[in-house]
Design an enzyme around this catalytic site. Structure first.
Site, PDB file in Angstrom:
ATOM      1  CE  LYS A  64       4.148  -0.564  -3.991  1.00 36.56           C
ATOM      2  NZ  LYS A  64       3.074  -1.298  -3.305  1.00 36.56           N
ATOM      3  CG  HIS A  77      -7.642  -0.796 -11.864  1.00 33.10           C
ATOM      4  ND1 HIS A  77      -8.387  -0.496 -10.748  1.00 33.10           N
ATOM      5  CD2 HIS A  77      -6.359  -0.822 -11.445  1.00 33.10           C
ATOM      6  CE1 HIS A  77      -7.585  -0.355  -9.715  1.00 33.10           C
ATOM      7  NE2 HIS A  77      -6.356  -0.554 -10.108  1.00 33.10           N
ATOM      8  CG  ASP A 122       1.255   5.169   1.453  1.00 32.15           C
ATOM      9  OD1 ASP A 122       2.229   4.383   1.418  1.00 32.15           O
ATOM     10  OD2 ASP A 122       0.242   5.007   0.752  1.00 32.15           O
TER      11      ASP A 122
HETATM   12  N1  F0G Z   1       0.544   2.999  -0.927  1.00 30.31           N
HETATM   13  C1  F0G Z   1       1.154   3.254  -2.096  1.00 30.31           C
HETATM   14  C2  F0G Z   1       1.711   4.623  -2.357  1.00 30.31           C
HETATM   15  C3  F0G Z   1       1.259   2.255  -3.064  1.00 30.31           C
HETATM   16  O1  F0G Z   1       1.851   2.528  -4.227  1.00 30.31           O
HETATM   17  C4  F0G Z   1       0.738   0.974  -2.779  1.00 30.31           C
HETATM   18  C5  F0G Z   1       0.815  -0.098  -3.759  1.00 30.31           C
HETATM   19  C6  F0G Z   1       0.120   0.751  -1.530  1.00 30.31           C
HETATM   20  C7  F0G Z   1       0.046   1.778  -0.631  1.00 30.31           C
HETATM   21  C8  F0G Z   1      -0.448  -0.584  -1.164  1.00 30.31           C
HETATM   22  O2  F0G Z   1       0.556  -1.482  -0.899  1.00 30.31           O
HETATM   23  O3  F0G Z   1       0.279  -3.228  -2.675  1.00 30.31           O
HETATM   24  O4  F0G Z   1       1.685  -3.636  -0.661  1.00 30.31           O
HETATM   25  O5  F0G Z   1      -0.764  -3.536  -0.458  1.00 30.31           O
HETATM   26  N2  F0G Z   1       1.127   0.082  -4.951  1.00 30.31           N
HETATM   27  C9  F0G Z   1       1.318  -0.933  -5.966  1.00 30.31           C
HETATM   28  C10 F0G Z   1       1.522  -0.266  -7.299  1.00 30.31           C
HETATM   29  C11 F0G Z   1       0.306  -2.007  -5.991  1.00 30.31           C
HETATM   30  O6  F0G Z   1       1.527  -0.969  -8.314  1.00 30.31           O
HETATM   31  O7  F0G Z   1       1.732   0.952  -7.348  1.00 30.31           O
HETATM   32  P1  F0G Z   1       0.438  -3.058  -1.194  1.00 30.31           P
END
Ligand code: F0G
Length: 466
Positions: free
Chosen positions: A264, A456, A221
């Site tokens: 990100k 949440h 991931d």
């Molecule tokens: N994997 C990780 C480690 C993440 O932090 C996120 C998303 C996802 C998968 C999913 O990706 O949002 O593009 O569908 N994290 C965001 C956060 C939402 O605020 O940490 P996504």
């Protein structure tokens, strides 16, 4: 005296943000059911809810967007993206998706289906820690998600370079005793849920090799892959002379598949990837699922211009000057809080400072959401929006309906890339320090409305007496 290193960019365009009064914020928070997720962004002064899709794109990214090829099929921008992925990660097969969870929804059900065809009866995914949508997609695919994070990550006051690591003996036991049910292992880099903490190269290699030796597919991931590579360069002397690009290649050489939220480290406002090293057959099958769910295989829910911006963003993510400045800013905020005695996950992670609300409110029970209490108080004090990573996010066991025990009660101050200055960080720190001084006066929360899943995001709360 050592000189500070300024940001490796200058600002060409600004977006005004508006300070509100305390009375305005109080009204806004009440209207939002005491849940910062429901606030309107115009009522927020500094938004540290997430680093996902909220960063600033570069001039090169914006320029390249104009060159985006909006063809429905066979877009030039897709081929540019796919070539970039191959150059950076050595992965041959690329499926663009609208964001990280798009990759999860087209990949996981297929992996579960294939595992069931081979006789798996109780499918399970193992991870250092599943992100919440990742866990949700594993469960929606009819499998279980098990986290095998190392013990030190759970004690915020203990400093350990690799708090994102797998507990390898737990992983080895799972493989030994439950091999037949394991669908895949997911290595989350950096590990968001425990504080944006990195996974060491040794740990990635050992976990991946254990899995591979047993024929278990290895998924990365990759949302914050470049930040993880930067930590490896900083903290592992074997890599201190390597380029970020080489470290990234080494990390990904251990995986068969990666899913990525490009919002990100990919430095785009929308976009994601689902990529395969060399398993063409699996790639073709996932492509088939992409068409009805995300869109045709060469755009996957994105405009051509989004893919064009992502191709540049992925390259910029590897720039060491960018990574140094980005991680130094997160550290700067963390250290300011630490100096004032505010308990945080240490060392400071890659994308956020995680404040330990359990330590600030030892008497507020998990079911009264101490970290959410802190988020609300910070917003009220300053207009800064943070997010809860604790019992509220963890939710209930889908079978028993009981609150799942959460490893933490954290408030995440998540810093978008290339967006705020250190002066913004000073304001955040000063405001939080003032809030924590008044911690005794803050009230616990209970649900006024509790959604069934991913609660949440839309839950509403009321305050109760302490
Ligand atoms: N994997 C990780 C480690 C993440 O932090 C996120 C998303 C996802 C998968 C999913 O990706 O949002 O593009 O569908 N994290 C965001 C956060 C939402 O605020 O940490 P996504």
């Amino acid at each position: 005296m050592s000189r500070s290193i300024p940001e490796p960019w200058r600002i060409k365009m600004v977006e005004p943000i508006r300070m509100t009064t305390k009375a305005q914020r109080k009204n806004a928070l009440i209207e939002a059911g005491l849940n910062p997720f429901i606030l309107k962004s115009e009522d927020v002064f500094i938004d540290l809810l997430t680093d996902s899709g909220t960063g600033a794109m570069s001039d090169r990214q914006w320029a390249n967007m104009l060159l985006g090829d909006e063809s429905y099929a066979g877009s030039k921008s897709y081929y540019l993206l796919s070539k970039t992925v191959e150059e950076i990660f050595d992965f041959q097969y690329t499926i663009p998706v609208h964001q990280g969870r798009g990759a999860e929804q087209i990949l996981f059900p297929l992996l579960v289906e294939l595992a069931k065809e081979k006789g798996v009866s109780e499918p399970i995914f193992l991870s250092n820690h599943h992100f919440d949508t990742t866990k949700a997609h594993v469960e929606m695919a009819g499998a279980r998600a098990k986290n095998l994070i190392c013990a030190s990550s759970l004690q915020t006051e203990i400093t350990n370079d690799w708090k994102g690591n797998f507990d390898l003996s737990k992983l080895s036991n799972e493989i030994k005793y439950n091999r037949k049910n394991i669908v895949a292992i997911i290595i989350t880099i950096t590990c968001n849920s425990v504080g944006g903490q990195p996974v060491s190269m040794d740990n990635i290699r050992s976990a991946a090799r254990m899995a591979r030796d047993s024929g278990i597919p290895v998924i990365i991931d990759a949302a914050r892959f470049a930040e993880n590579a930067y930590f490896i360069k900083q903290r592992d002397s074997n890599f201190s002379h390597e380029t970020i690009s080489k470290i990234v290649k080494k990390i990904f050489s251990e995986a068969d598949i990666f899913t990525m939220s490009a919002k990100k480290d990919g430095m785009v406002n929308i976009g994601g990837l689902c990529c395969f090293r060399n398993n063409e057959s699996l790639f073709r099958q996932v492509q088939l699922r992409c068409v009805p769910m995300e869109g045709f295989v060469t755009y996957g829910g994105l405009a051509g211009r989004d893919m064009a911006a992502m191709a540049i963003g992925l390259q910029e993510a590897l720039d060491e000057d960018h990574l140094r400045s980005r991680i130094a800013q997160v550290e700067y905020l963390g250290h300011k809080l630490q100096q004032s005695g505010i308990p945080i996950q240490t060392p400071v992670g890659g994308h956020a400072v995680f404040v330990d609300a359990r330590k600030i409110f030892p008497d507020i029970k998990p079911e009264n959401f101490p970290a959410q209490v802190l988020c609300n108080a910070l917003y009220l004090e300053s207009g800064v929006r943070a997010t809860e990573i604790g019992s509220l996010m963890m939710g209930r066991d889908p079978i028993t309906g009981q609150q799942e025990p959460s490893l933490f009660e954290l408030m995440r101050l998540t810093i978008p890339r290339r967006t705020y200055t250190d002066n913004h960080m000073n304001y955040v720190a000063d405001s939080l320090i003032d809030v924590v001084k008044k911690a005794d006066m803050l009230k616990p929360l209970e649900f006024e409305y509790e959604p069934k899943i991913l609660r949440h995001f839309t839950a509403r709360f009321r305050e109760i007496e302490r």
